[in-house]
Design a protein around this motif. Sequence first.
Motif, PDB file in Angstrom:
ATOM      1  N   ASP A 261       5.138  -3.066  -2.796  1.00  0.00           N
ATOM      2  CA  ASP A 261       6.208  -3.546  -1.909  1.00  0.00           C
ATOM      3  C   ASP A 261       7.064  -4.665  -2.498  1.00  0.00           C
ATOM      4  N   ASP A 262       6.810  -5.108  -3.738  1.00  0.00           N
ATOM      5  CA  ASP A 262       7.769  -5.979  -4.420  1.00  0.00           C
ATOM      6  C   ASP A 262       8.972  -5.128  -4.814  1.00  0.00           C
ATOM      7  N   GLU A 263      10.159  -5.718  -4.837  1.00  0.00           N
ATOM      8  CA  GLU A 263      11.335  -5.005  -5.325  1.00  0.00           C
ATOM      9  C   GLU A 263      11.631  -5.473  -6.738  1.00  0.00           C
ATOM     10  N   VAL A 264      11.856  -4.500  -7.639  1.00  0.00           N
ATOM     11  CA  VAL A 264      12.015  -4.803  -9.060  1.00  0.00           C
ATOM     12  C   VAL A 264      13.231  -4.086  -9.647  1.00  0.00           C
ATOM     13  N   ILE A 265      13.683  -4.604 -10.797  1.00  0.00           N
ATOM     14  CA  ILE A 265      14.711  -3.941 -11.600  1.00  0.00           C
ATOM     15  C   ILE A 265      14.108  -3.687 -12.973  1.00  0.00           C
ATOM     16  N   VAL A 266      14.296  -2.495 -13.501  1.00  0.00           N
ATOM     17  CA  VAL A 266      13.823  -2.162 -14.847  1.00  0.00           C
ATOM     18  C   VAL A 266      14.830  -2.730 -15.843  1.00  0.00           C
TER      19      VAL A 266
ATOM     20  N   LYS B  20      11.606  -0.301  -4.904  1.00  0.00           N
ATOM     21  CA  LYS B  20      10.394  -0.936  -4.419  1.00  0.00           C
ATOM     22  C   LYS B  20       9.193  -0.321  -5.130  1.00  0.00           C
ATOM     23  N   ILE B  21       8.196  -1.145  -5.423  1.00  0.00           N
ATOM     24  CA  ILE B  21       6.976  -0.651  -6.064  1.00  0.00           C
ATOM     25  C   ILE B  21       6.165   0.136  -5.039  1.00  0.00           C
ATOM     26  N   VAL B  22       5.892   1.394  -5.382  1.00  0.00           N
ATOM     27  CA  VAL B  22       5.121   2.265  -4.509  1.00  0.00           C
ATOM     28  C   VAL B  22       3.626   2.107  -4.778  1.00  0.00           C
ATOM     29  N   SER B  23       3.259   2.004  -6.057  1.00  0.00           N
ATOM     30  CA  SER B  23       1.853   1.809  -6.396  1.00  0.00           C
ATOM     31  C   SER B  23       1.728   1.074  -7.723  1.00  0.00           C
ATOM     32  N   VAL B  24       0.653   0.309  -7.832  1.00  0.00           N
ATOM     33  CA  VAL B  24       0.297  -0.369  -9.078  1.00  0.00           C
ATOM     34  C   VAL B  24      -0.940   0.343  -9.600  1.00  0.00           C
ATOM     35  N   TYR B  25      -0.761   1.065 -10.707  1.00  0.00           N
ATOM     36  CA  TYR B  25      -1.817   1.922 -11.255  1.00  0.00           C
ATOM     37  C   TYR B  25      -2.514   1.142 -12.365  1.00  0.00           C
ATOM     38  N   ARG B  26      -3.512   0.360 -11.983  1.00  0.00           N
ATOM     39  CA  ARG B  26      -4.151  -0.535 -12.950  1.00  0.00           C
ATOM     40  C   ARG B  26      -4.879   0.211 -14.059  1.00  0.00           C
ATOM     41  N   LYS B  27      -5.415   1.375 -13.745  1.00  0.00           N
ATOM     42  CA  LYS B  27      -6.162   2.122 -14.756  1.00  0.00           C
ATOM     43  C   LYS B  27      -5.275   2.477 -15.949  1.00  0.00           C
ATOM     44  N   LYS B  28      -4.005   2.810 -15.682  1.00  0.00           N
ATOM     45  CA  LYS B  28      -3.076   3.180 -16.756  1.00  0.00           C
ATOM     46  C   LYS B  28      -2.120   2.060 -17.142  1.00  0.00           C
TER      47      LYS B  28
ATOM     48  N   ILE C   8       7.752   3.207  -9.151  1.00  0.00           N
ATOM     49  CA  ILE C   8       8.865   2.696  -8.360  1.00  0.00           C
ATOM     50  C   ILE C   8       9.416   3.850  -7.534  1.00  0.00           C
ATOM     51  N   ASP C   9       9.801   3.550  -6.268  1.00  0.00           N
ATOM     52  CA  ASP C   9      10.095   4.616  -5.309  1.00  0.00           C
ATOM     53  C   ASP C   9      11.202   5.587  -5.721  1.00  0.00           C
ATOM     54  N   LYS C  10      12.255   5.138  -6.365  1.00  0.00           N
ATOM     55  CA  LYS C  10      13.358   6.045  -6.693  1.00  0.00           C
ATOM     56  C   LYS C  10      13.256   6.639  -8.104  1.00  0.00           C
ATOM     57  N   LEU C  11      12.253   6.241  -8.859  1.00  0.00           N
ATOM     58  CA  LEU C  11      12.091   6.734 -10.226  1.00  0.00           C
ATOM     59  C   LEU C  11      11.110   7.910 -10.251  1.00  0.00           C
TER      60      LEU C  11
END
Length: 161
Positions: A69-74, A85-93, A98-101
Amino acid sequence: HTYKYISTNLYQYIFKMGKLNKNITSSRRKNRKAHFGATSVEKRKRMSAPLSKELFKKYNVRSLPVRKDDEVIVVRGTHKKAEGKIVSVYRKKYIIHIDKLTRDKANGQSVPIGIDASNVVIVRLKLDKSRKAILERKNRAKTNDKSKSKLDVSDNLAGVD
């Protein structure tokens, strides 16, 4: 090479910059072991991203671990300037989604594209109690004020015997 006859130790001394901190290893093997064998807590800290200039001025904090839920710019790579907006943080990888990517697979299914956390800048924070506490703790302006106050106390006691 003109330095053909210089001994290897001297060559390393001249051309290789020495380590700044002797307690931190520069061994590739040990760094890879630490990276891939890190616990989830360690991975969270490694998956930090810098705050935008506006947020840096507001909170006096340079970077924070990313969260859902943080909003970021690449800011790096082929998807530069994409924001969302960050949809998930995949710590394993070690990636974030990001929702629109997304990209479309051959069968028409859309799949999120993984982005490394170091390639983004946080634009808007999802603030809750724990996040506010982290910002409060990492605030650079307060640490500078504390160090100044310590100096002031010692200056006041300088003339006391």
